[in-house]
Enzyme design. Sequence first.
Site, short mmCIF file in Angstrom:
data_model
loop_
_atom_site.label_atom_id
_atom_site.label_comp_id
_atom_site.label_asym_id
_atom_site.label_seq_id
_atom_site.Cartn_x
_atom_site.Cartn_y
_atom_site.Cartn_z
N LYS A 41 26.59 -59.54 -27.13
CA LYS A 41 25.21 -59.12 -27.42
C LYS A 41 24.90 -59.38 -28.90
O LYS A 41 25.80 -59.59 -29.71
CB LYS A 41 25.04 -57.64 -27.08
CG LYS A 41 25.91 -56.72 -27.92
CD LYS A 41 25.89 -55.28 -27.40
CE LYS A 41 26.85 -54.43 -28.21
NZ LYS A 41 27.02 -53.08 -27.65
N ARG A 151 22.56 -41.11 -24.34
CA ARG A 151 21.74 -42.24 -24.75
C ARG A 151 21.13 -42.81 -23.48
O ARG A 151 20.03 -42.48 -23.13
CB ARG A 151 22.66 -43.26 -25.46
CG ARG A 151 22.00 -44.05 -26.52
CD ARG A 151 22.99 -44.88 -27.30
NE ARG A 151 23.84 -45.74 -26.48
CZ ARG A 151 24.61 -46.70 -26.97
NH1 ARG A 151 24.66 -46.91 -28.27
NH2 ARG A 151 25.34 -47.45 -26.17
N TYR A 278 15.56 -59.91 -61.24
CA TYR A 278 14.47 -58.94 -61.26
C TYR A 278 14.84 -57.68 -62.04
O TYR A 278 15.96 -57.17 -61.89
CB TYR A 278 14.12 -58.51 -59.83
CG TYR A 278 13.33 -59.53 -59.05
CD1 TYR A 278 12.05 -59.91 -59.45
CD2 TYR A 278 13.86 -60.10 -57.91
CE1 TYR A 278 11.32 -60.83 -58.71
CE2 TYR A 278 13.14 -61.02 -57.17
CZ TYR A 278 11.87 -61.39 -57.57
OH TYR A 278 11.16 -62.29 -56.85
N MET A 326 15.50 -61.86 -52.46
CA MET A 326 15.28 -62.16 -51.04
C MET A 326 16.04 -63.41 -50.60
O MET A 326 16.66 -63.43 -49.53
CB MET A 326 13.79 -62.34 -50.77
CG MET A 326 13.47 -62.45 -49.29
SD MET A 326 11.74 -62.74 -48.95
CE MET A 326 10.99 -61.20 -49.47
C1 LIG Z 1 28.44 -52.90 -27.67
C2 LIG Z 1 29.14 -52.32 -26.52
C3 LIG Z 1 30.52 -52.56 -26.35
C4 LIG Z 1 31.40 -53.25 -27.37
O1 LIG Z 1 31.81 -52.30 -28.34
P1 LIG Z 1 32.81 -52.67 -29.52
O2 LIG Z 1 33.01 -51.38 -30.22
O3 LIG Z 1 32.12 -53.67 -30.37
O4 LIG Z 1 34.05 -53.21 -28.91
C5 LIG Z 1 31.10 -52.11 -25.16
N1 LIG Z 1 30.38 -51.44 -24.24
C6 LIG Z 1 29.06 -51.17 -24.40
C7 LIG Z 1 28.32 -50.42 -23.34
C8 LIG Z 1 28.40 -51.60 -25.54
O5 LIG Z 1 27.11 -51.31 -25.71
#
Ligand SMILES: *Cc1c(COP(=O)(O)O)cnc(C)c1O
Length: 403
Positions: A41, A151, A278, A326
């Site tokens: 992700k 969550r 800056y 930036m």
């Molecule tokens: C992001 C995520 C992971 C991966 O977690 P890490 O700590 O980066 O290994 C696993 N499961 C879920 C549901 C996540 O959202």
Amino acid sequence: MDANATLGQPRLLISTEALEQNLRVIRRHLEPSVQICAVVKADAYGHGATLIAEALARIEERTPFLKVDQFAVATIEEAATLARFKKPIMALRPIENVLLGQNRDLIELALRHNWTLTIATPSAADDIARLAIQCNCRGLVQVMLDTGMTRCGTSAEQFNDLIDRVQRHPSLKLSGVSTHFVNSEIRGDALTSRQLRGFERAIGQREDLKRITKHAANSGAIFFTPRSHFDVVRPGLSLYGVDPTGHASVDRPLRPVMKWTAPIIALHDIAPGTTVGYNQTWTAAQDSRIAVIPVGYADGYPRIASNRAVMGVHGHRAGVVGRVSMDMTAIDVTNVPDVRLGDEVIVIDSDPTAPNSIYGIARLADTIPYEILTRIGPRIRRVLASEEMTTSSTSDDNSAQAD
Ligand SMILES: *Cc1c(COP(=O)(O)O)cnc(C)c1O
């Protein structure tokens, strides 16, 4: 693309060898039957999702034992970027029915590709079931149980009803049940044990879940809670070579997969009293040589690194001077011999013991490596690079800790 073609640009050099090493470390902690779902992700934690998928495919080709079985992403859009790799994909962000209207096309796309959708409510199950009938396919869904994160996920009380609802829809197939840990990076954490017991209790009461895939472990749980491995583990951070504890550990020789570099685009020899950047936050105390690199806070290099962080130049450390702006940052190369325009500077080092390692920069910015990695911006080119290009050099001291 050949990494050499990007010389002269700010870039992330991605090491397939490091990725392979991390897979080895992860695999070593698992029973052979446990599958690996690579969490890619947020553009593979900033590394470039398609690049990482390509590197994983190469590793699988030469070392089948290190095969990644599936991918996890947050959104269906992210899944779409990985369609050509022909792996099962799970989208972790739960589908919610109030939002389903606007996302109908995306959900249909997911259904047609057989990607697994995560759900936490009966209404989402009903809506996906209806869309699956309309596109004449069977929707793969997994149920996320909330065991303490508060969550997303169904509560233990509603878990059974939700499973029943999924099982009653002929157009749905339950592809998994999962949960997610709150404190996985802490060995022996009490809440992790409670979460695990809650998950086991929920799944243990149903005969029909015996053969359904179960998964719970992210990186921390892979290393510290073996009982949580179940059928599949979901490593993210550790795959990219970063230890979930926030510091390198000699117990787990993970290797950071990315090295962030940038070329020197300007050099200035300045007299004492000259200020840099800056608001004049740095003034030369002596004759100094200043190098400018084309990386700034818009690229995710934290502004709080101003006058605090170091970068690597020819194996030496060069302090960041003046404000990170930036698009540009200045470093003091007075004590570095033979610096020329175009020379490559190491912004974040792949050496986990370097002061400008991902750990060091995250600590300095009062955050976690996840945030630094995922904020590296789109102007930085991501390229697969050779072993020589990705290993280094800002420091040769060894400060990995055991835990
Ligand atoms: C992001 C995520 C992971 C991966 O977690 P890490 O700590 O980066 O290994 C696993 N499961 C879920 C549901 C996540 O959202």
